[in-house]
Design an enzyme around this catalytic site. Structure first.
Site: not given
Length: 604
Positions: A398, A401
């Site tokens: 992921d 960020q």
């Protein structure tokens, strides 16, 4: 002063003639070191390059509009030189009169140029101002004629690479000849980031690229410290979206007309930009989605439904956003699989020794974040991926960020899947990307059905397109995909490594000052962090701290940040989160610290 006077560019009596201001500004910019005609030493063609088309054709405001925005549009004619120094976004004439005293020159600089010429010219068009006020290119001299200092890892300001110019391949579509596609629609050369190129970074010039940073909240200039939730958009992205809707808007791929070709070219060009930005091997490995959440759901409901069964195990870390927990929980409940969790230490870093114990022949996929949205912890994903692959498991990273803070190379990372959202990296909302290995995408069934993803349909049988079209059912978010491409190009021009270094300096500066505030507890103190500061303050709820910040024009996030498990690991239900980006400054950090000192408990 009448509205017609305003529309014609007339200014109240006593104000400088716009043409005079323009001439003074030109003289000042010509005097900058490293510019052509400069009396100061410097390269013949230094400075920050001006983009070939800073304002797309057709962009302008109606006659009679006022205020510091884009240059005025003169109906049925060409704007006279210097007239674009007059304010041009909508405002009442009374507002212009009220602001007249502020428009008068306040002082004269040593070079004889009134200060208003220096501040007003770039202010009316940040895209031009950011470049003409940029410091010289490599090999040039500083603004005072002194050699630019050597950069060090500890320096507060860093050099950002604009890089080489690379020309993308010409498009070609089956429904139009190349000449029709290219007529009036040649794509500009795309600046590519280059590690060896080091033009200097001027944070004030960069800030002028983001118009919303001039917004005022409660009478104070906005401080945007909510970048982990969403980032602000540079003028280049805003203009690209406007240009698409003004000149290219069409559905893609199937219509035999030029606007369809333009839109398809722009959409597929953005896919190539994503591929280049993350280092994928082929555009066929890039699927456009709404964002990170949809990308993870796609993998869980397509690859996961096909490959995970009863008794299988899915590993996530304690740091995960809910978007990397809930889809796997849903899949596990449906299939009878189990979720295993990598623990973290008291600083918020994952325990690789404990992770190793979780891996087994039952592990089917390891899905972890690269940077924690709640704590800012940078996770050693490369090691995690390697360990997963040795165990025979797939790996998903992921990157929501991480992509705005550090270089991502999916080939070096060796992950099977990588996902991110455009709005986390200065692009539009509602668009993101899934990278997956080509062989995996080819084996995965589509998770949605409809137009655009089919090769042939009968009432008895459907033949699906190959990837990535197989996973892009229906009309996609075409304009925002194009905007995402523009955002990634903007980051490439600045240089992602240099962005990361500057943000790390801001993080260290802010961390040092927050540690001196009585009653403040930082949540997440891993040695390797992105620019996220999560904390609680004794005697105050997170909401009351957020409200106090808002009164001072400072935007932060309060609450659980869609990461409740990791906050509960540290004994809290909510934190105040200040997340920094490269357009933030030490002065803004000082404003935040001043509010916290006022709120801090006394007598400690």
């Amino acid at each position: 002063m009448t509205t017609s006077d305003v529309a014609s560019g007339a200014l109240p009596a006593g104000l400088p003639d716009p043409a005079v201001l323009a001439q003074l500004a030109q003289q000042f910019f010509a005097a900058l070191p490293g510019t052509v005609g400069s009396p100061l030493p410097g390269p013949a063609a230094g400075g920050v390059p001006v983009p070939p088309n800073p304002q797309p054709p057709g962009l302008g405001l109606p006659p009679g509009s006022l205020g510091p925005a884009t240059p005025a549009a003169i109906p049925f004619g060409v704007t006279p030189p210097g007239l674009n120094l007059a304010p041009t976004s909508p405002a009442a004439p009374a507002h212009v009169l009220a602001s007249a005293p502020a428009r008068l020159p306040h002082a004269v600089a040593p070079n004889g140029v009134p200060d208003m010429a220096l501040s007003a010219a770039p202010g009316y068009d940040g895209r031009q101002g950011s470049h003409v006020l940029g410091v010289p290119a490599p090999g040039g001299l500083g603004l005072r004629g002194a050699p630019a200092p050597a950069q060090s890892p500890d320096a507060p300001l860093y050099v950002l690479g604009l890089g080489r110019t690379a020309t993308p391949p010409e498009p070609g579509f089956y429904f139009l000849p190349d000449t029709a596609i290219q007529r009036g629609h040649a794509r500009p050369a795309v600046p590519a980031a280059a590690a060896e190129a080091h033009p200097p970074f001027d944070v004030n010039a960069v800030r002028r690229d983001f118009p919303i940073l001039q917004e005022r909240v409660n009478g104070r200039q906005l401080v945007w410290f909510d970048n982990a939730a969403t980032t602000q958009k540079p003028q280049a992205v805003i203009d690209r979206l406007s240009h698409f809707y003004e000149h290219e808007n069409s559905n893609i791929h199937r219509a035999a007309h030029e606007l369809a070709a333009r839109a398809t070219d722009a959409y597929e060009g953005a896919r190539e930009t994503v591929r280049r930005f993350i280092g994928a091997g082929s555009v066929d490995e890039i699927v456009f989605v709404r964002g990170t959440t949809e990308a993870i759901n796609l993998v869980a409901k397509s690859w996961g439904a096909q490959n995970i069964g009863a008794g299988d195990e899915i590993i996530v870390s304690h740091l995960e956003h809910h978007a990397n927990i809930v889809p796997w929980q849903q899949l596990a409940a449906e299939k009878g699989a189990k979720i295993r969790v990598i623990p973290v230490d008291d600083h918020g870093q994952v325990r690789l020794d404990e992770y190793q114990k979780l891996l087994s022949d039952k592990t089917r996929i390891v899905s972890v974040t690269q940077v924690s949205n709640a704590l800012g912890t940078v996770v050693p994903v490369q090691q995690i991926v390697q360990m997963a692959r040795r165990a025979g498991a797939r790996a998903l990273v992921d990157g929501a960020q991480s992509v705005s803070h550090m270089r991502v190379d999916v080939k070096a990372l060796d992950a099977d899947f990588f996902v991110f959202s455009g709005h986390k990296i200065f692009g539009p909302t509602g668009i993101g990307a899934l990278y997956a290995r080509r062989e995996l995408l080819q084996s995965m069934p589509p998770w949605q059905g409809g137009g655009n993803m089919i090769a042939d349909v009968t009432f008895e049988h459907t033949v699906y397109q190959g990837p990535p079209a197989r996973f892009e059912a229906g009309t996609g978010n075409i304009a925002d995909a194009v905007g995402l491409g523009a955002a990634l190009e903007y980051v490439e021009r600045l240089g992602i490594e240099n962005i990361g270094r500057y943000e790390h300096f801001l993080l260290e500066y802010a961390t040092h000052h927050l540690k001196t505030i009585p009653g403040l507890r930082l949540i997440g103190t891993a040695p390797d962090k992105a620019s996220v500061l999560s904390f609680v303050l004794e005697g105050h709820t997170t909401q009351s701290v957020g409200n106090a910040f808002n009164e001072e024009g400072i935007a932060v996030r309060t609450g659980h940040h869609c990461a409740q498990p990791i906050l509960r690991r540290f004994g809290v239900e909510a934190t105040v989160r200040a997340s920094l980006a490269f357009y933030n400054t030490c002065a803004e950090v000082d404003r935040m610290v001043a509010v916290l000192r006022r709120l801090a408990p006394r007598g400690r």
